[in-house]
Design a protein around this motif. Structure first.
Motif, PDB file in Angstrom:
ATOM      1  N   UNK A  46       8.885  64.432   8.933  1.00  0.00           N
ATOM      2  CA  UNK A  46       9.009  63.019   8.899  1.00  0.00           C
ATOM      3  C   UNK A  46      10.184  62.259   9.117  1.00  0.00           C
ATOM      4  N   UNK A  47      10.047  61.223   9.997  1.00  0.00           N
ATOM      5  CA  UNK A  47      11.112  60.696  10.428  1.00  0.00           C
ATOM      6  C   UNK A  47      11.686  59.488   9.627  1.00  0.00           C
ATOM      7  N   UNK A  48      10.791  58.910   8.545  1.00  0.00           N
ATOM      8  CA  UNK A  48      11.174  58.078   7.715  1.00  0.00           C
ATOM      9  C   UNK A  48      10.336  58.154   6.457  1.00  0.00           C
ATOM     10  N   UNK A  49      10.640  58.008   5.182  1.00  0.00           N
ATOM     11  CA  UNK A  49      10.045  58.103   4.004  1.00  0.00           C
ATOM     12  C   UNK A  49      10.266  56.822   2.999  1.00  0.00           C
ATOM     13  N   UNK A  50       9.325  56.341   2.509  1.00  0.00           N
ATOM     14  CA  UNK A  50       9.148  54.997   1.771  1.00  0.00           C
ATOM     15  C   UNK A  50       8.660  55.276   0.418  1.00  0.00           C
ATOM     16  N   UNK A  51       9.027  54.439  -0.340  1.00  0.00           N
ATOM     17  CA  UNK A  51       8.454  54.534  -1.766  1.00  0.00           C
ATOM     18  C   UNK A  51       7.195  54.630  -2.399  1.00  0.00           C
ATOM     19  N   UNK A  52       6.566  53.599  -1.474  1.00  0.00           N
ATOM     20  CA  UNK A  52       5.288  53.431  -1.641  1.00  0.00           C
ATOM     21  C   UNK A  52       4.348  53.080  -0.416  1.00  0.00           C
ATOM     22  N   UNK A  53       2.930  52.823  -0.644  1.00  0.00           N
ATOM     23  CA  UNK A  53       2.021  52.422   0.509  1.00  0.00           C
ATOM     24  C   UNK A  53       2.465  51.186   1.196  1.00  0.00           C
ATOM     25  N   UNK A  54       2.788  50.172   0.304  1.00  0.00           N
ATOM     26  CA  UNK A  54       2.867  48.611   0.643  1.00  0.00           C
ATOM     27  C   UNK A  54       3.984  48.752   1.794  1.00  0.00           C
ATOM     28  N   UNK A  55       5.119  49.568   1.201  1.00  0.00           N
ATOM     29  CA  UNK A  55       6.490  49.545   2.061  1.00  0.00           C
ATOM     30  C   UNK A  55       6.089  50.448   3.372  1.00  0.00           C
ATOM     31  N   UNK A  56       5.317  51.582   3.140  1.00  0.00           N
ATOM     32  CA  UNK A  56       5.274  52.280   4.543  1.00  0.00           C
ATOM     33  C   UNK A  56       4.381  51.389   5.464  1.00  0.00           C
ATOM     34  N   UNK A  57       3.281  50.462   4.907  1.00  0.00           N
ATOM     35  CA  UNK A  57       2.648  49.865   5.928  1.00  0.00           C
ATOM     36  C   UNK A  57       3.506  48.798   6.437  1.00  0.00           C
ATOM     37  N   UNK A  58       4.150  48.209   5.719  1.00  0.00           N
ATOM     38  CA  UNK A  58       5.165  47.003   6.356  1.00  0.00           C
ATOM     39  C   UNK A  58       6.018  47.800   7.598  1.00  0.00           C
ATOM     40  N   UNK A  59       6.601  49.132   7.296  1.00  0.00           N
ATOM     41  CA  UNK A  59       7.540  49.618   8.204  1.00  0.00           C
ATOM     42  C   UNK A  59       6.544  50.056   9.302  1.00  0.00           C
ATOM     43  N   UNK A  60       5.333  50.532   9.240  1.00  0.00           N
ATOM     44  CA  UNK A  60       4.130  50.732  10.641  1.00  0.00           C
ATOM     45  C   UNK A  60       4.230  49.747  11.240  1.00  0.00           C
ATOM     46  N   UNK A  61       3.757  48.385  10.473  1.00  0.00           N
ATOM     47  CA  UNK A  61       3.739  47.346  11.138  1.00  0.00           C
ATOM     48  C   UNK A  61       4.760  46.884  12.041  1.00  0.00           C
ATOM     49  N   UNK A  62       5.960  47.070  11.426  1.00  0.00           N
ATOM     50  CA  UNK A  62       7.057  46.508  12.092  1.00  0.00           C
ATOM     51  C   UNK A  62       7.420  47.547  13.330  1.00  0.00           C
ATOM     52  N   UNK A  63       7.312  48.607  13.235  1.00  0.00           N
ATOM     53  CA  UNK A  63       7.732  49.776  14.276  1.00  0.00           C
ATOM     54  C   UNK A  63       6.870  49.728  15.310  1.00  0.00           C
TER      55      UNK A  63
END
Length: 256
Positions: free
Chosen positions: A183-200
């Motif tokens: 994994x390159x990045x790990x997030x606390x929960x799915x909403x945070x993950x999806x926000x990071x996915x969208x931004x990247x």
């Protein structure tokens, strides 16, 4: 591309050129051969589409990312040819990721087991949640992670791969997976993950397409022999799955 019993694969390409490929199977996003073929075809299709600038690979639901091979289908294999053909499904998905001219981002929202770890490793960049622990359980059922091992070792190295393989019944945490490079990045929960996915994905889609293609080629340097290598590994797994040990182990797992 859907069937309520065999799962589904869908592709959506946004106006920005972000191709989101979503696979789903009701049995913890496990992968029968039909779904593996659809997934490989979807990756090929998205990569060849001139409108695609970046690919996001994800699974449906909020729990398991991918439980790996379909145990139900493994029990139906009766000869070496059928065994090799089944594991070739994983070969085709990994090679589709490798050969795609587009950068692939994996979204791992939950646990990844066996072939699911291979999917994460076959992506170019991987974002996950803290719930996304990983396990290579193949030895516990009488086979080994032979097909996915080149992709996994390429990401985490041989010592970490050895631990995952030998500790076949133990999950390793998402933090461990990030520390080792899966994994390159790990997030606390799915909403945070999806926000990071969208931004990247939006940032990547704005970059020079030819620069991204060049980067993709660099990321996969040294893998030109994988067509032959992974086919050989599929044949090994296809033979092992026929053993009495493996058949009994699979039945035990399915009864749990």
């Amino acid at each position: 591309m859907s069937n309520p019993n065999n799962g589904s694969v869908s592709i959506h390409i946004s106006d920005e050129g972000i191709a989101t490929i979503t696979f789903f199977h009701p049995a913890q996003n496990s992968l029968p051969s039909a779904l593996l073929k659809q997934l490989a075809d979807a990756i090929d299709h998205a990569g060849a589409n001139p409108n695609t600038k970046v690919i996001v690979l994800k699974s449906g639901g909020e729990r398991t990312f991918c439980a790996g091979a379909s145990f139900d289908e493994l029990l139906q294999i009766k000869d070496k040819q059928a065994g090799a053909a089944f594991f070739s499904g994983f070969v085709n998905v990994i090679n589709a990721c490798r050969k795609s001219p587009k950068i692939i981002i994996a979204r791992v929202q939950g646990k990844a087991v066996g072939g699911g770890v291979g999917l994460a490793a076959a992506a170019d960049y991987c974002l996950a949640t803290e719930a996304a622990s990983i396990k290579l359980s193949e030895l516990a059922i009488g086979i080994g992670p032979f097909v996915i091992s080149p992709a996994v070792i390429r990401k985490i190295g041989l010592p970490a791969f050895s631990r995952l393989t030998i500790r076949a019944t133990d999950f390793q945490s998402a933090q461990w997976a990030m520390d080792k490079g899966l994994y390159n990045e790990v997030y606390a929960d799915i909403p945070a993950l999806d926000e990071a996915i969208a931004s990247l994905s939006q940032k990547l889609a704005s970059y020079h397409p030819e620069a991204l293609v060049g980067l993709k080629q660099i990321l996969w340097e040294g893998t030109v022999d994988w067509d032959e290598l992974l086919a050989e590994r599929a044949a090994i797994s296809g033979e092992l799955v026929l053993s009495e040990f493996t058949q009994q182990a699979l039945n035990v797992f399915l009864k749990k």
